[in-house]
Scaffold this active site. Sequence first.
Site: not given
Length: 393
Positions: A89, A199, A298
């Site tokens: 990250y 979702n 993302g």
Amino acid sequence: MAPSRALYTSSRTAIRRLQPLGLQQQRRCISAYGYEQAKCLVIDKLGEPKDVLRLHGHSISPPHGDLLTVRFLASPINPADINQIQGVYPTKPTFTKDLGTSEPIAVGGNEGVAEVIAKGGNVKGIERGDWVIMKKQGFGTWRTHAQTTADNLMPIRNKDGLKAEQVGTVSVNPMTAYRMLKDFVDLKPGEWFIQNGANSGVGRAAIQLGRLWGYKSINVVRKRESGMEELKNDLKSLGADVVVTDEEVESKEFRDQVKELTNGGREPVRLGMNCVGGKLVNSMAKHLAPSSHMVTYGAMSKQPVSLPTGLLIFKNISFDGFWVSRWSNENPEQKEACVTEVLDMTRQGKFRDIPMQPIKWDYNTKQEELVNAVQGTLEGFRSGKGIFVFGKT
């Protein structure tokens, strides 16, 4: 007897004295000198959660001056938290020796809600009993207690009608969806956006916010062998106009469907949102109107986004990126306003929180149970977001 052992023994003795009165369930793990007995999930090096996470205990002294002590109520397990532990990250965990170790350690987790249980005499604007969330990433929220200063905390001015789990998950997924819908394209009511990962927590938030603001949505999900219809119906109950699989997006039938949905392009698709990556992004971008934006936040597939020359030259499609952590750090006042707005929607029943899988964290919860919950978020389809829910500790 060592001081830390003495403190723990004092706490145990106090608990035994309360048991005849039937008060054992109301105990706090606190010493005779007011030291909170805290536990946290920590790492001393980067790696896979199952290999590097461990449970660490330490004492927190009574706060003085500008210090506050908080007790955590709920802390989710987000994909970014996992990536941070793995070392993949952009920001690294915050390592420190302040938790009673000889070598630096870092507490996992970046999101959560806590209750103020004590404060020093110089603290203004935050009171005992207030709920707070973290202003910035890197605080470390997978812990029972923490001590910090008010400038690291954002008070929740009105917690009435809200659950801790709702407040503890408001600052990442809903904020990401909110800002992407508002900051890249001036969408008008009746216009469309398309998103993959529909979702996910961000996807579900985008569907609901879009519906409240009059936008229409095309929602792409991964094809699965079972539960497909249930998933589509669930997203439509949130306000999704269209739900399709990643395979369907590339078909000629879908191109015809988009043309019909948009009234021949008179109600255009002007915004795309991507958390998956790979060739799916280009398949989605083909359905965007000229001068639209495709925003990436993302990369679940770990595949790169390639920039198609034709869409750049002939349709002037812009490919953008969005990182909610940077936005939150640079816009604290806007963040507080957004959090307040979304929590008001939640309180009014206009915004539904994401499905969750609570992991109960009491003082005696074992390390293995907590670490397995973190590692389990990496495996297959899940029925809800993992979230630590803390008992009275």
